[in-house]
Write an enzyme that holds these catalytic residues in place. Sequence first.
Site, PDB file in Angstrom:
ATOM      1  N   TYR A 187       0.840  -1.199   0.000  1.00  0.00           N
ATOM      2  CA  TYR A 187       0.000   0.000   0.000  1.00  0.00           C
ATOM      3  C   TYR A 187       0.878   1.254   0.000  1.00  0.00           C
ATOM      4  O   TYR A 187       0.668   2.178  -0.787  1.00  0.00           O
ATOM      5  CB  TYR A 187      -0.916  -0.005   1.219  1.00  0.00           C
TER       6      TYR A 187
ATOM      7  N   LYS B  57       1.267   4.206  -2.957  1.00  0.00           N
ATOM      8  CA  LYS B  57       1.027   5.636  -2.747  1.00  0.00           C
ATOM      9  C   LYS B  57       2.275   6.462  -3.020  1.00  0.00           C
ATOM     10  O   LYS B  57       2.179   7.589  -3.519  1.00  0.00           O
ATOM     11  CB  LYS B  57       0.525   5.869  -1.317  1.00  0.00           C
TER      12      LYS B  57
END
Length: 258
Positions: free
Chosen positions: A164, A168
Site C-alpha cells: 500500500y 502511494k
Amino acid sequence: MDTLAGQVAIVTGAAQGIGRAIAERLVDDGCVVAVTDRQESVLDVAAEIGATGFVGDVADAAHVRSVVDGTVAAHGSIDVLINNAGEVKKSGPADDWADAEADFDRLFDSNTKGAFLFGRAVAPIMADATRGSLGGNIVNISTDHVKPCPDCDRHHGHGAMDIYNAAKWALNGFTFDWAKSLAKHRVRVNNICMGATDTEMIRNYFRGDPDPEYVAKWMTPAQIAQIVSELLAEGRDGRTANSIGLYAGYDCVMPPPE
C-alpha cells in the site's frame, strides 16, 4: 477564487466514504459530476446526488475510456478529476510467497494504475488548446504515510503495509511530474495526504472494531471533501505539485501552499 459552478468533474471510488463525500460536495458547489466505482451501489449514489454513474474497475483501460469519453460526449469537456479509488490491505516482506504477487497486483491496480489511466485519459482534454486558459485540476487522494505530520514520532511509512505504501509513493511520481508537464496548460495537480478518516474501508481494516479513543481522533469524509472544495476553488493560479497533509487528531484545515 474561481467559482466551481458548471465545471465538469469525475470522482472515482465514489460508492462510499471519501469519494461519495467529495462527489456530494462538488454537486453542492455547482459542478456537473460523474462518479464511478466497481460497486454497483455507485448507481444509487449517482441517482441520490444528481450525478452520472458508471460501474467498473479503475484499472480496466476500457472502463476508464468509457467514463471519460461518455462524460465528454454528454458535457463537452472535463475540468476536474478526483482520483480517489483505492484500497488498503496488510502486507509485509515476510508474507506467504503464494499471496505476494496477487496482493501487489491488487493494491497497485486500485491505488496507482487507476489514477494513472484516468490521468492519462483526461490530461489531453484539459490541455486542449481550444479550452484557452481554462486549465483544470487533478487531485490524487494519497495518505499521510508518505507525508507524516511534522511532529510525528515516526518516519515515512507505517509498518505492515509495504505494498500500500509503495503504491502511494508511486502516486507521488505521477503527481509531481504531471504538475510540471501540465503547468503551461494551467492544469494543477496535487495530492491530498490524509490520515485516518472514518470510512468503511478503515473500519474494515480494523475488522470493524477499532479503538474508540483512536476513532475519536479520526477525521470525517465531509471534512476531506471541504478541503478538496477549497483546493479547487483556488482557481487556475492556485497551488500545484503540493502534498496537502491532513492528520487525525489535528485541526482539519487547509495548510498554506508549499
